[in-house]
Write an enzyme that holds these catalytic residues in place. Structure first.
Site, short mmCIF file in Angstrom:
data_model
loop_
_atom_site.label_atom_id
_atom_site.label_comp_id
_atom_site.label_asym_id
_atom_site.label_seq_id
_atom_site.Cartn_x
_atom_site.Cartn_y
_atom_site.Cartn_z
N LYS A 178 0.83 -1.20 0.00
CA LYS A 178 0.00 0.00 0.00
C LYS A 178 0.87 1.25 0.00
CE LYS A 178 -1.89 2.54 3.17
NZ LYS A 178 -1.71 3.84 2.51
N GLY A 194 7.04 4.66 8.24
CA GLY A 194 6.16 5.81 8.44
C GLY A 194 6.37 6.40 9.82
N SER A 195 5.31 6.97 10.38
CA SER A 195 5.44 7.68 11.65
C SER A 195 5.57 6.70 12.82
CB SER A 195 4.22 8.58 11.87
OG SER A 195 3.06 7.79 11.96
N THR A 196 6.24 7.15 13.86
CA THR A 196 6.41 6.34 15.07
C THR A 196 5.05 6.03 15.69
OG1 THR A 196 8.64 7.16 15.46
CG2 THR A 196 7.45 6.35 17.38
N GLU A 244 10.27 0.86 10.27
CA GLU A 244 11.26 1.91 10.03
C GLU A 244 10.54 3.22 10.26
OE1 GLU A 244 12.93 4.75 8.71
OE2 GLU A 244 13.14 3.95 6.67
N CYS A 255 13.50 10.58 6.86
CA CYS A 255 13.51 10.06 8.22
C CYS A 255 14.90 10.16 8.85
CB CYS A 255 13.01 8.63 8.24
SG CYS A 255 13.75 7.62 6.96
N GLU A 272 10.41 15.23 15.56
CA GLU A 272 10.67 15.15 14.13
C GLU A 272 9.79 16.18 13.41
OE1 GLU A 272 9.28 11.62 11.86
OE2 GLU A 272 11.31 11.53 11.06
#
Ligand code: NAI
Ligand code: MG
Length: 482
Positions: free
Chosen positions: A185, A237-239, A259, A293, A390
């Site tokens: 996706k 993607g995001s944490t 990641e 990132c 971030e």
């Protein structure tokens, strides 16, 4: 009379890409209508213009894609001779090279990134990943000596919008090399290069169902994660979402690699070649609008050279060209989405409010589209949000240190641990720093360099698992005793 030498516009022609009015879901080797009946519009963030109508895959669509992947896994792909698998990967790699201009233009249109970067970095590296993993496909026993590697099964892969085609390559190439099948996706704002990639798969004659591409937002991602017949999830993607996925998968036995975000320290010692370091600082944070990132978003400068580095940096920033992503002279393109622009704007405001000193070079931004001027903050305390969180935008925070120990302490003072940079003339210092930095990747006298042979991944809240290199095969194999 002005004596300045202005750049003439040098726009890349966009007619090489043919964008369809609407796209279906790529399942079982062909495009199908979404059962959900839902669609959304994907746009060009530099012009705020619609590009195409994209399918929002629902639960039944996800199920259909997973079933196609399972069929392909069971009925051919997992039992194919490894050298045959390699042939498909080599074909995909060569097709990406042949169609590189088309992919670069499309990527810049949909993601807002400068054509110079999509042309010279994203697309060539994506091809390089397929070449690299094609080479491993029939050598897995050598990658894992004395073990018998076999594929995991159906893998669900969810990727972000900052490097749409490259992240696709990072995910799909090792999965296929090891004999798995894929449901991938892409991110909701940047689906077009993944949809064009389906045409490459058709040209490569990849058996139907080996790779399925389903579009949609986080809801589609969540359905893929919780589908009972997916054996492994790979997420970038995001944490925040990474943590939610990990909670969701706890106890299911499904494999997971994550990641996630970063807040990397780029550390400059007083013996570093300063002009080279300034180029590395700029590349570290303004590359891809800072939507990276592993961006070097915290600059740590040794106190004795602080004034000199900041002065050189500001001078260099004034030469950055911000604007049309399709112009070959552009250094900094458009912010990927309105949502991301709002996030950057809010975090920058917090920096001003908390008392940091802001510098932005004079810069004329286009009237339409999403833009943010390259920004540097000085007088930053470690506790400020701009030093902790971030930002994922072209915003640098500068901090100082006196001793190597202090540099290490400050660099590691973050919940993240994805990457770091060290600038010094001393080789022994590079090795000592690299050992103590809690970061998956440490660059020395360079920054944001990527190579398919080199593993990439994080510590702590930056996630776990590695992509790239021999390590990148590990998440995609089950190792039995030989
Ligand atoms: P996100 O983590 O929500 O999106 C990444 C991917 O995950 C997209 O494909 C999205 O559709 C999917 N997704 C979203 N919710 C999901 C769920 N519940 N289950 C499964 N998949 C889901 O990131 P977003 O919202 O685009 O960006 C927010 C922030 O995250 C950024 O400002 C940036 O700080 C960070 N980020 C970091 C990235 C990295 O590479 N480290 C990449 C993208 C964002
Ligand atoms: Mg999100």
């Amino acid at each position: 009379m002005s004596t300045a030498w202005d750049y003439a516009p040098a726009p890349e022609a966009r007619d090489i890409v043919k964008i369809q009015e609407r796209y279906g879901l790529f399942i079982g080797g062909k495009f199908v209508e979404p059962g959900s009946g839902e669609r959304y519009t994907t746009i060009d963030p530099a012009r705020e213009e619609p590009l195409s109508e994209i399918a929002q895959a629902g639960k039944a669509d996800v199920d259909r894609a997973v079933r196609a992947a399972r069929d392909a896994f069971a009925n051919g792909w997992s039992g194919l001779r490894p050298s045959e698998r390699a042939k498909y990967l080599f074909r995909v790699a060569r097709l990406l090279q042949e169609r590189s201009r088309e992919f670069a233009v499309l990527e810049s249109l949909n993601a807002g990134k400068p054509i110079r970067e999509s042309r010279d970095v994203d697309v060539p590296l994506a091809a390089a990943h397929f070449f690299y993993y094609a080479g491993w496909a029939d050598k897995l026993e050598y990658a894992f000596p004395n073990r018998k590697p076999r594929p995991v099964g159906v893998t669900g892969q969810i990727i972000p919008w900052n490097f749409p085609l490259l992240m696709l390559a990072w995910k799909i190439a090792p999965a296929l090399a090891a004999g798995n099948t894929v449901v991938l996706k892409p991110a909701e704002t940047t689906p077009l290069s993944a949809l064009l990639f389906c045409d490459v798969l058709r040209q490569a004659e990849l058996p139907p169902g080996v790779v399925n591409i389903i579009t949609g937002d986080g809801r589609t991602g969540a359905e893929l994660v919780s589908h009972p017949d997916v054996d492994k999830i790979a997420f970038t993607g995001s944490t925040e979402v990474g943590k939610a996925i990990q909670r969701n998968l706890a106890g299911t036995g499904k494999r997971l690699t994550l990641e996630l975000g970063g807040k990397a320290a780029n550390i400059v010692f007083d013996d570093a070649p300063l002009d080279q370091a300034v180029e590395g600082i700029v590349n570290g944070i303004y590359f891809n609008q800072g939507h990276v990132c592993c961006a070097g978003s915290r600059l740590l400068v040794q106190e004795s050279i602080y004034e000199a580095v900041v002065a050189k940096l500001k001078r260099r920033m004034a030469t950055l060209r911000v604007g049309d992503p399709l112009d070959k002279n552009t250094d900094v393109g458009a912010i990927n989405s309105k949502q991301q622009l709002e996030k950057i704007t809010a975090l920058v405001q917090s920096g001003v409010d908390e008392g940091a000193e802001i510098y932005q070079p004079p810069c004329k931004l286009p009237e339409r589209g999403y833009w943010f001027v390259p920004t540097v903050f000085t007088n930053v305390a470690q506790s400020y949000r701009i030093a902790q969180e971030e930002i994922f935008g072209p915003v640098l925070s500068v901090l100082t240190f006196r001793t190597p120990d202090e540099a290490i302490e400050k660099a590691n003072n973050t919940p993240y641990g994805l990457s770091a940079g060290v600038w010094t003339e001393k080789g022994s210092r590079i090795l000592a720093m690299a050992q103590k930095l809690r970061a998956g990747v440490v660059w020395a006298n360079t920054y944001n360099r990527f190579d398919p042979a080199s593993p990439f991944g994080g510590y702590k809240e930056s996630g776990f698992g590695r992509e790239g290199g021999r390590h990148g095969l590990e998440p995609y194999v089950v190792l039995d005793d030989a």
